[in-house]
Design a protein around this motif. Structure first.
Motif, short mmCIF file in Angstrom:
data_model
loop_
_atom_site.label_atom_id
_atom_site.label_comp_id
_atom_site.label_asym_id
_atom_site.label_seq_id
_atom_site.Cartn_x
_atom_site.Cartn_y
_atom_site.Cartn_z
N ASP A 180 0.85 -1.19 0.00
CA ASP A 180 0.00 0.00 0.00
C ASP A 180 0.89 1.24 0.00
O ASP A 180 1.91 1.28 0.72
CB ASP A 180 -0.91 0.02 1.23
N ILE A 181 0.53 2.23 -0.78
CA ILE A 181 1.31 3.47 -0.82
C ILE A 181 0.52 4.60 -0.20
O ILE A 181 -0.71 4.57 -0.14
CB ILE A 181 1.73 3.85 -2.26
N GLU A 182 1.24 5.61 0.28
CA GLU A 182 0.62 6.85 0.76
C GLU A 182 1.21 8.01 -0.04
O GLU A 182 2.42 8.06 -0.29
CB GLU A 182 0.88 7.06 2.25
N THR A 183 0.35 8.91 -0.44
CA THR A 183 0.76 10.09 -1.22
C THR A 183 0.07 11.32 -0.66
O THR A 183 -0.84 11.23 0.17
CB THR A 183 0.38 9.95 -2.70
N ASN A 184 0.51 12.48 -1.13
CA ASN A 184 -0.24 13.69 -0.83
C ASN A 184 -1.49 13.75 -1.71
O ASN A 184 -1.66 12.94 -2.63
CB ASN A 184 0.62 14.93 -1.10
N ILE A 185 -2.39 14.67 -1.41
CA ILE A 185 -3.52 14.96 -2.28
C ILE A 185 -3.17 16.26 -2.99
O ILE A 185 -3.23 17.34 -2.39
CB ILE A 185 -4.82 15.11 -1.48
N PRO A 186 -2.76 16.20 -4.25
CA PRO A 186 -2.22 17.42 -4.90
C PRO A 186 -3.26 18.53 -5.00
O PRO A 186 -4.40 18.30 -5.41
CB PRO A 186 -1.82 16.92 -6.29
N ARG A 187 -2.86 19.72 -4.60
CA ARG A 187 -3.66 20.89 -4.88
C ARG A 187 -3.35 21.36 -6.31
O ARG A 187 -2.42 20.87 -6.95
CB ARG A 187 -3.38 22.00 -3.87
N GLN A 188 -4.14 22.29 -6.80
CA GLN A 188 -3.98 22.72 -8.19
C GLN A 188 -2.57 23.24 -8.42
O GLN A 188 -2.07 24.09 -7.66
CB GLN A 188 -5.01 23.80 -8.51
N GLY A 189 -1.91 22.73 -9.44
CA GLY A 189 -0.56 23.13 -9.77
C GLY A 189 0.51 22.42 -8.96
O GLY A 189 1.70 22.67 -9.16
N GLU A 190 0.13 21.53 -8.05
CA GLU A 190 1.08 20.82 -7.20
C GLU A 190 1.33 19.42 -7.74
O GLU A 190 0.43 18.79 -8.29
CB GLU A 190 0.51 20.74 -5.78
N ALA A 191 2.55 18.96 -7.60
CA ALA A 191 2.91 17.63 -8.09
C ALA A 191 2.47 16.55 -7.10
O ALA A 191 2.34 16.80 -5.90
CB ALA A 191 4.42 17.54 -8.31
N ASP A 260 -2.17 2.19 -6.93
CA ASP A 260 -0.83 2.05 -6.34
C ASP A 260 0.24 1.78 -7.40
O ASP A 260 1.26 2.48 -7.47
CB ASP A 260 -0.83 0.94 -5.30
N LEU A 261 0.04 0.73 -8.21
CA LEU A 261 1.06 0.40 -9.20
C LEU A 261 1.12 1.43 -10.31
O LEU A 261 2.20 1.69 -10.89
CB LEU A 261 0.79 -0.99 -9.78
N ASP A 262 0.01 2.05 -10.62
CA ASP A 262 0.01 3.11 -11.63
C ASP A 262 0.84 4.29 -11.15
O ASP A 262 1.68 4.83 -11.90
CB ASP A 262 -1.44 3.54 -11.91
N VAL A 263 0.65 4.71 -9.89
CA VAL A 263 1.46 5.80 -9.34
C VAL A 263 2.92 5.42 -9.28
O VAL A 263 3.82 6.20 -9.67
CB VAL A 263 0.94 6.19 -7.94
N LEU A 264 3.21 4.21 -8.79
CA LEU A 264 4.61 3.79 -8.69
C LEU A 264 5.27 3.72 -10.06
O LEU A 264 6.43 4.14 -10.23
CB LEU A 264 4.69 2.42 -8.00
N GLN A 265 4.55 3.19 -11.05
CA GLN A 265 5.13 3.12 -12.39
C GLN A 265 5.45 4.52 -12.91
O GLN A 265 6.49 4.74 -13.54
CB GLN A 265 4.15 2.40 -13.32
#
Length: 835
Positions: A180-191, A260-265
């Motif tokens: 399982d991965i954890e990421t930020n929730i991007p705001r507009q213009g944020e990576a 998860d795998l889409d983000v990691l790829q």
């Protein structure tokens, strides 16, 4: 000396290398001795009519293509002799297109070369590998990365060049890893930022943490599972190493492939790091699913990625929400460590301030996934399905492929090749299942009689089969029935009494399922049930090469006849059939009986009806009946509503009261608001409790008025949410915009005003909203990847009159017309005229 080894298929692939005339097939197997990579050589094959062989050979010679043509003892469904064309697999579609331009049809070109190799040897999931002593070799341990992590090498594996395969029955114990991965929730213009990757195996737990995005500094409270790494690149290298070191057969997750795998790829690509997750250190490959370009498919040599959501659906599990939290609560009685509308902000806050809690949250998600797999035996289900059909463990859906895996090799041995899609009879449209007009009302003592596996039983009884249709049409149609040659179908179809394949397949599957039930093998029983039930759907699907409406209509129209005739027979016994639906009939006894007496009547009706069908079909067609009516349920009280605004009864919607084995009352709802996710929790709870009180003959008038008072006082505001999925981009909603789309538009507009990325522009995901004086207003909601944005949308006060008119009033009115109650008296005069 010859040796043999039990094996279970993990993955397969093929490749071509010029100037060879064959393709190289690679099979990865799970064996008792560890993973095994097997290489074989085999040409791909497709078929043309023999009368075109000379022209085909001339074209291949002119172009210099490595295509070999040879006449074989097979025919088409139109009785044309056949020539097989052998070539490397990469030439197949070019060859088909070349011949198509010359008006020469090419058949079975789309059968994957590795699938054909296995199915033609009747290998489904498990095999016995035969090889000469000394043929197995050991490969060196796989080295993933040498950067940032000490666990840089995985176990060795064995490899074999050549050998041959025979069918097997090996059931493996697979090594798993939950990710399982954890990421930020991007705001507009944020990576998009990767915070961590959680990994859990039966013996190891860790969280690979990215420090660069503002993680809390090291502290004495850091858990032992936490592995701090400087940046995303370091985590990606470490993840390669951990995958290689733990050497899983399957990687488990929730929305694993699409998120998860889409983000990691994407991250591996961004940092130009090879995603070397294959068992031999090869690169993970991603491709778009055919006909569904927004979905991706992941391939790893020797490993599988299994998504819990997709496997639950494949096993026919139904949940109102497939979010990890909702499924965990229902199956495990446990939940994620963070829930609620602010979860996105909470994750980021924990990442920056409390890494012990952050790590626990990440690992809990991994734990919940493998616990769900264990609880409902999802891996066992996937293994049993593979053993029955040959479908790979990670192949979701695949009903057509499963059918063809079973059917094609048997068809070839019977002397036929398969048609192409669209070559079957389609001049008339096959109807769906039979649904009888119901008798609306409140009833006492209703029995449900159900035909066990009706469609498979019809296939077996009436010899319905693609090849049997061709053979049946070749028989003498002037012979009177009953006879030993053909059985009539519909739309002019006839089926051969002896020459067929599918009825015997159904018989074998049915016997296998009964054996699985006796042994308590629920995963196998469920897998077989799904396979048997899919046979009609496959024959009725235009995406199947055997689609022919003479086949599908001979199943559905025969089922109509069976339900209607059964209802007439039951009525002749002095009982009233108040409803019939696909494979069931609902019989009202019209007299007070005990549960035991009702059971005796139901069992006797089923037994007598089965004998009647056996005699009837023998006399009419000279065939043995495999129809089996079963007594299923006794409803002590039963409600069949009328269609709203009409006197006629509804279909597929009813409620009933039964008593369980302990004698306790239990309500059953089918198709009504209480079990429909597009109605509010308010309406669903109201219907469940009101109907229960009516059925148990408890007072309810005061209770109904109290529900209304609670609503108007604001005590039920937490029950007023609607939940609906957007099916198209918001820009496509132009006229008569539905409430859920209006709510999504408002939310996206507000998000953009607050510097957040819009969520619903592409029309994906669920939206939760309620009706207010200002119209539909959005509520904080969970998106498809189970992440929350942690925003708070200021909603207006609920429109209580809407909920009275559109939620409570229709439910009460439906049953009050049969109880004699006045809906206006109990719900007040606030009700709208528009119901």
């Amino acid at each position: 000396m010859s040796r043999s080894l039990d094996a279970f298929l993990l993955t397969s692939s093929w490749s071509d290398s010029a100037p060879a005339q064959d393709s190289e097939l690679v099979f990865w197997w799970h064996t008792p001795n560890g993973p095994l990579r097997q290489q074989l050589r085999q040409p791909a094959v497709c078929f043309i009519e023999r009368r075109h062989q000379a022209d085909a050979e001339r074209m291949a010679h002119t172009l210099g293509w490595p295509v070999r043509c040879r006449a074989v003892e097979l025919t088409t469904f139109t009785q044309q002799a056949v020539t097989a064309c052998y070539m490397p697999a990469s030439y197949c579609y070019r060859w088909r297109n070349l011949l198509q331009n010359q008006g020469i049809p090419c058949r079975e070109v789309d059968v994957r070369i590795t699938d054909r190799y296995l199915m033609e040897r009747f290998i489904y999931g498990a095999a016995v590998i035969h090889y000469e002593e000394g043929g197995l070799a050991s490969a060196l341990p796989v080295v993933a990365d040498t950067d940032t992590d000490t666990e840089a090498a995985g176990p060795a594996y064995q490899w074999l060049s050549g050998g041959h395969l025979t069918p097997g029955s090996y059931r493996p114990t697979l090594r798993w890893l939950s990710l399982d991965i954890e990421t930020n929730i991007p705001r507009q213009g944020e990576a998009l930022k990767l915070y961590s990757v959680g990994l859990v195996t039966p013996t190891h737990r860790c969280v690979l943490l990215v420090e660069q995005h503002g993680a809390a500094p090291a502290a004495a409270t850091d858990p032992s599972e936490l592995v701090r790494l400087a940046d995303e690149a370091s985590v990606l290298h470490a993840l390669n190493n951990r995958i290689a070191a733990s050497d899983p057969d399957v990687i488990l997750g929730w929305n694993l492939i699409q998120f998860d795998l889409d983000v990691l790829q994407q991250k591996y690509h961004e940092h130009t790091i090879p995603m070397s997750w294959g068992r031999d250190g090869s690169i993970l490959r991603v491709r778009q699913q055919r006909n569904t370009p927004d979905r991706i498919i992941v391939n790893m040599d020797g490993r599988l990625a299994l998504d819990g959501i997709e496997l639950l659906r494949a096993a026919s599990y139904q949940f109102e929400s497939f979010s990890l939290n909702a499924v965990s609560e229902q199956l495990l009685g446990d939940s994620k460590l963070l829930t609620g509308s602010q979860r996105g902000d909470d994750i980021q806050q924990l990442y920056q301030t409390d890494l012990a809690a952050f790590s626990a949250y990440n690992l809990q998600d991994c734990d919940l996934v493998w616990r769900i797999f264990e609880k409902v035996k999802l891996l066992d289900f996937a293994i049993e399905r593979s053993l029955m059909t040959g479908l790979a463990l990670d192949r979701m859906g695949g009903s057509v492929a499963a059918f063809e895996n079973l059917y094609l090799p048997r068809l070839h041995r019977a002397g036929y090749i398969a048609p192409n899609i669209g070559e079957g009879y389609q001049a008339e449209k096959s109807p769906g299942g039979y649904v009888m007009d119901s008798t609306p009302g409140l009833f006492e003592h209703v029995l449900v009689l159900d035909f066990k596996s009706l469609y498979p039983s019809i296939i077996r009884t009436f010899k319905i089969d693609p090849m049997g249709l061709i053979e049946g049409l070749a028989t003498d149609a002037t012979q009177a029935l009953p006879n030993d040659h053909w059985v009539p179908g519909f739309f002019g179809g006839r089926f051969h009494q002896q020459q067929h394949i599918l009825p015997e397949l159904i018989r074998g599957l049915g016997e296998h399922r009964e054996h699985a039930k006796q042994e308590g093998n629920k995963p196998l029983s469920q897998a077989i049930k799904i396979i048997m039930a899919s046979c009609y759907g496959v024959l009725g699907s235009e995406g199947c090469r055997f689609h022919d409406t003479r086949l599908s209509a001979s199943i559905t129209k025969r089922s109509h006849e069976i339900i209607q005739a059964s209802s007439d027979w039951i009525a002749a016994q002095g009982y009233e059939v108040i409803y019939g639906d696909t494979d069931s009939v609902f019989v009202c006894l019209r007299t007070a009986v005990s549960d035991a007496a009702a059971d005796r009547i139901g069992q006797q009706l089923a037994s007598d009806l089965n004998r009647w069908w056996a005699d009837n079909l023998q006399q009419r067609f000279g065939i043995q009946s495999y129809l089996e009516m079963e007594y299923e349920t006794h409803y002590q009280r039963f409600f069949m509503p009328s269609i709203r605004g009409a006197d006629t009864g509804s279909k597929k919607r009813y409620a009933g009261l039964i008593h369980d084995a302990d004698g306790l009352p239990h309500m059953v709802f089918k198709g009504l608001e209480a079990v429909r996710s597009d109605w509010t929790p308010l309406a669903r709870q109201f219907q469940q409790q009101l109907y229960r009180k009516i059925f148990l003959q408890q007072p309810y008038s005061h209770w109904v008025r109290q529900q209304l008072d609670d609503l108007l006082a604001g005590h039920s505001d937490h029950l007023l949410s609607y939940r609906k999925r957007l099916r198209q981009p918001l820009a496509m909603y132009q006229r008569q915009i539905p409430p859920h789309a209006r709510a999504a538009m408002k939310l996206d507009q507000w998000r953009q005003q607050n510097g957040l990325m819009p969520r619903y522009q592409q029309g994906r995901g669920w939206i939760r909203y309620r009706i207010t004086a200002k119209g539909p207003e959005p509520l904080d909601d969970i998106s498809e990847n189970d992440q929350l944005d942690g925003i708070s949308y200021p909603t207006a006060a609920p429109d209580y009159q809407h909920y009275i008119d559109k939620q409570l009033r229709p439910i009460a009115a439906a049953i009050f017309q049969f109880t004699g109650d006045d809906v206006d008296d109990l719900l007040g005069m606030q009700g709208s005229l528009f119901l």
